[in-house]
Design a protein around this motif. Structure first.
Motif, PDB file in Angstrom:
ATOM      1  N   PHE A  67       0.870  -1.177   0.000  1.00  7.21           N
ATOM      2  CA  PHE A  67       0.000   0.000   0.000  1.00  7.21           C
ATOM      3  C   PHE A  67       0.911   1.232   0.000  1.00  7.21           C
ATOM      4  CE2 PHE A  67      -2.110  -3.557   1.879  1.00  7.21           C
ATOM      5  CZ  PHE A  67      -3.423  -3.483   1.457  1.00  7.21           C
ATOM      6  N   THR A  68       1.016   1.872  -1.163  1.00  5.80           N
ATOM      7  CA  THR A  68       1.947   2.980  -1.344  1.00  5.80           C
ATOM      8  C   THR A  68       1.188   4.304  -1.363  1.00  5.80           C
ATOM      9  OG1 THR A  68       3.348   1.546  -2.700  1.00  5.80           O
ATOM     10  CG2 THR A  68       3.768   3.922  -2.812  1.00  5.80           C
ATOM     11  N   PRO A  69       1.501   5.227  -0.458  1.00  2.00           N
ATOM     12  CA  PRO A  69       0.816   6.525  -0.464  1.00  2.00           C
ATOM     13  C   PRO A  69       1.115   7.292  -1.742  1.00  2.00           C
ATOM     14  CG  PRO A  69       2.681   6.564   1.039  1.00  2.00           C
ATOM     15  CD  PRO A  69       2.515   5.139   0.601  1.00  2.00           C
ATOM     16  N   GLN A  70       0.108   7.955  -2.278  1.00  2.68           N
ATOM     17  CA  GLN A  70       0.268   8.681  -3.528  1.00  2.68           C
ATOM     18  C   GLN A  70       0.798  10.102  -3.332  1.00  2.68           C
ATOM     19  OE1 GLN A  70      -0.476   7.155  -6.910  1.00  2.68           O
ATOM     20  NE2 GLN A  70       0.309   5.845  -5.293  1.00  2.68           N
ATOM     21  N   GLU A  71       0.727  10.578  -2.113  1.00  2.00           N
ATOM     22  CA  GLU A  71       1.231  11.915  -1.814  1.00  2.00           C
ATOM     23  C   GLU A  71       2.014  11.879  -0.505  1.00  2.00           C
ATOM     24  OE1 GLU A  71      -1.983  14.671  -1.700  1.00  2.00           O
ATOM     25  OE2 GLU A  71      -2.359  14.600  -3.854  1.00  2.00           O
ATOM     26  N   HIS A  72       3.058  12.679  -0.446  1.00  2.00           N
ATOM     27  CA  HIS A  72       3.824  12.881   0.780  1.00  2.00           C
ATOM     28  C   HIS A  72       4.441  11.590   1.321  1.00  2.00           C
ATOM     29  CE1 HIS A  72       1.871  16.736   0.523  1.00  2.00           C
ATOM     30  NE2 HIS A  72       0.689  16.214   0.766  1.00  2.00           N
ATOM     31  N   ALA A  73       4.839  10.680   0.447  1.00  2.00           N
ATOM     32  CA  ALA A  73       5.522   9.465   0.899  1.00  2.00           C
ATOM     33  C   ALA A  73       6.803   9.845   1.616  1.00  2.00           C
ATOM     34  CB  ALA A  73       5.824   8.562  -0.288  1.00  2.00           C
ATOM     35  N   ARG A 128      -4.912   3.251   6.580  1.00  2.00           N
ATOM     36  CA  ARG A 128      -4.895   4.677   6.285  1.00  2.00           C
ATOM     37  C   ARG A 128      -4.178   5.518   7.352  1.00  2.00           C
ATOM     38  NH1 ARG A 128     -10.088   5.562   4.145  1.00  2.00           N
ATOM     39  NH2 ARG A 128      -9.141   4.947   2.171  1.00  2.00           N
ATOM     40  N   PRO A 129      -4.291   5.186   8.666  1.00  2.00           N
ATOM     41  CA  PRO A 129      -3.540   5.995   9.642  1.00  2.00           C
ATOM     42  C   PRO A 129      -2.042   6.052   9.343  1.00  2.00           C
ATOM     43  CG  PRO A 129      -5.160   4.660  10.767  1.00  2.00           C
ATOM     44  CD  PRO A 129      -5.143   4.189   9.331  1.00  2.00           C
ATOM     45  N   LEU A 130      -1.515   5.015   8.700  1.00  2.00           N
ATOM     46  CA  LEU A 130      -0.091   4.995   8.336  1.00  2.00           C
ATOM     47  C   LEU A 130       0.159   5.604   6.961  1.00  2.00           C
ATOM     48  CD1 LEU A 130       0.766   1.447   9.691  1.00  2.00           C
ATOM     49  CD2 LEU A 130       1.800   3.578  10.486  1.00  2.00           C
ATOM     50  N   THR A 131      -0.637   5.220   5.976  1.00  2.00           N
ATOM     51  CA  THR A 131      -0.396   5.754   4.634  1.00  2.00           C
ATOM     52  C   THR A 131      -0.641   7.257   4.577  1.00  2.00           C
ATOM     53  OG1 THR A 131      -2.637   5.120   3.940  1.00  2.00           O
ATOM     54  CG2 THR A 131      -0.859   3.559   3.472  1.00  2.00           C
ATOM     55  N   GLU A 132      -1.570   7.770   5.380  1.00  2.00           N
ATOM     56  CA  GLU A 132      -1.801   9.219   5.402  1.00  2.00           C
ATOM     57  C   GLU A 132      -0.594   9.972   5.940  1.00  2.00           C
ATOM     58  OE1 GLU A 132      -5.402   9.863   7.589  1.00  2.00           O
ATOM     59  OE2 GLU A 132      -6.651   9.748   5.794  1.00  2.00           O
ATOM     60  N   THR A 174       4.796   3.551   3.559  1.00  2.00           N
ATOM     61  CA  THR A 174       4.427   2.473   2.652  1.00  2.00           C
ATOM     62  C   THR A 174       4.209   1.226   3.505  1.00  2.00           C
ATOM     63  OG1 THR A 174       5.694   3.391   0.810  1.00  2.00           O
ATOM     64  CG2 THR A 174       5.171   1.043   0.719  1.00  2.00           C
ATOM     65  N   VAL A 175       3.038   0.617   3.382  1.00  2.00           N
ATOM     66  CA  VAL A 175       2.670  -0.518   4.229  1.00  2.00           C
ATOM     67  C   VAL A 175       2.731  -1.816   3.426  1.00  2.00           C
ATOM     68  CG1 VAL A 175       0.864  -1.556   5.663  1.00  2.00           C
ATOM     69  CG2 VAL A 175       1.209   0.940   5.683  1.00  2.00           C
ATOM     70  N   PHE A 176       3.325  -2.832   4.029  1.00  2.00           N
ATOM     71  CA  PHE A 176       3.410  -4.165   3.434  1.00  2.00           C
ATOM     72  C   PHE A 176       2.624  -5.124   4.335  1.00  2.00           C
ATOM     73  CE2 PHE A 176       7.050  -1.806   2.054  1.00  2.00           C
ATOM     74  CZ  PHE A 176       7.367  -2.255   0.783  1.00  2.00           C
ATOM     75  N   ALA A 177       1.565  -5.713   3.812  1.00  2.00           N
ATOM     76  CA  ALA A 177       0.787  -6.704   4.557  1.00  2.00           C
ATOM     77  C   ALA A 177       1.346  -8.083   4.228  1.00  2.00           C
ATOM     78  CB  ALA A 177      -0.687  -6.613   4.191  1.00  2.00           C
ATOM     79  N   VAL A 178       2.098  -8.648   5.168  1.00  2.00           N
ATOM     80  CA  VAL A 178       2.890  -9.857   4.924  1.00  2.00           C
ATOM     81  C   VAL A 178       2.162 -11.105   5.416  1.00  2.00           C
ATOM     82  CG1 VAL A 178       5.063 -11.037   5.424  1.00  2.00           C
ATOM     83  CG2 VAL A 178       5.037  -8.541   5.103  1.00  2.00           C
TER      84      VAL A 178
END
Length: 295
Positions: free
Chosen positions: A54-60, A88-92, A96-100
């Protein structure tokens, strides 16, 4: 530096209340996040082990946070489009979140699940440039069994095998920050031959192990001064994983000089809801902001 909820381990609602290739069948773009599902990070028995990105589209911000998809050391698949709001609390905040996902009990043991998630870190670090993340800013979190796996990465990791033929195996599986919710820290007390073992553990095939085997994957026994900064969260009314698990490893962290904190929730059981959930989420995000910030 070397899980445990049978319902929906992928769902952050529970938290808020060998060679692979970077490939995927599709990439989904939403307004705020790009989802890359089913990235293969390893193979075993003719099957792939995978994660979703899950890659944020802004402000990564260039930092990665791994979520351990595990309940009772069982790793359930859920359509990532249904889960994106949970991260979303993290991507905002730019993570970048990886669900493993790992090989599930009862087919695979706890030790094999640990090996899987260790490889996932090595794989992500090896391909950091492709994921546009900093290989030196990787965090991990999970609940219950996922918290246990997170703590194993925080306490029992290594620098990789420099002479390994597999380039992924050459990479370190160390992480730079850990958040563990209601996590088992000493599997010896849950093992089949443990004195006064709680009957509820009979529900978990992964715990059909001896104390000797359990010791090999008990984070409490691997605490050393070089462990990752760790935030522990536990409910005082937890009958499945008593709060003593978190208290004991927190004491070990303090003795070793590891940066750590234990948040206790007096009225919570094995999971948080309402105000407890909101407080826990804010603390989790804040911990990663503090310890994965770009230097």
């Amino acid at each position: 530096m070397r899980h445990f909820l049978p319902s929906s381990p992928y769902s952050l609602v529970c938290l808020l209340c060998l060679c692979g290739t970077v490939s995927s069948s599709r990439t989904v773009r939403a307004a705020d996040v790009e989802i890359t599902p089913d990235v293969v990070y390893g193979h075993k028995f003719g099957m792939a082990t995978t994660f979703d990105v899950f890659t944020p589209q802004e402000h990564a911000n260039g930092a990665a946070v791994l979520f351990m998809v595990s309940g009772g050391w069982y790793s359930r698949w859920t359509p990532p489009e249904q889960a994106q709001h949970m991260f979303r609390p993290l991507t905002e905040k730019g993570f970048t979140v990886f669900a493993v996902r790992h090989g599930s009990s009862p087919k695979f043991s706890i030790a094999e699940a640990v090996d899987d998630v260790r490889r996932s870190v090595r794989f992500i670090r090896t391909h950091a440039a492709k994921f546009d993340i900093d290989l030196n800013r990787i965090g991990v979190f999970g609940m219950s069994a996922g918290g246990h796996l997170s703590l194993m990465l925080g306490t029992a990791s290594d620098e990789g095998e420099a002479d390994a033929k597999d380039p992924v195996a050459q990479a370190s599986d160390r992480v730079q920050a850990v958040v563990a919710y209601v996590a088992p820290t000493d599997l010896q007390v849950m093992a089949s031959d443990a004195p006064n073992r709680a009957a509820v553990y009979d529900r978990f095939p992964a715990l059909v192990i001896s104390r000797t085997v359990a010791a090999e994957d008990s984070p409490l026994l691997f605490v050393t001064p070089d462990d990752a900064p760790t935030l522990l969260m536990a409910g005082a009314k937890d009958d499945l994983v008593p709060i003593s698990h978190s208290r004991n490893i927190q004491a070990a962290f303090e003795q070793a000089g590891v940066t750590s904190e234990l948040m206790e929730f007096p009225d919570a059981g094995h999971g948080f809801v309402g105000d407890d959930a909101q407080q826990a989420t804010a603390a989790m995000v804040g911990w990663f902001e503090k310890h994965l910030a770009k230097k």
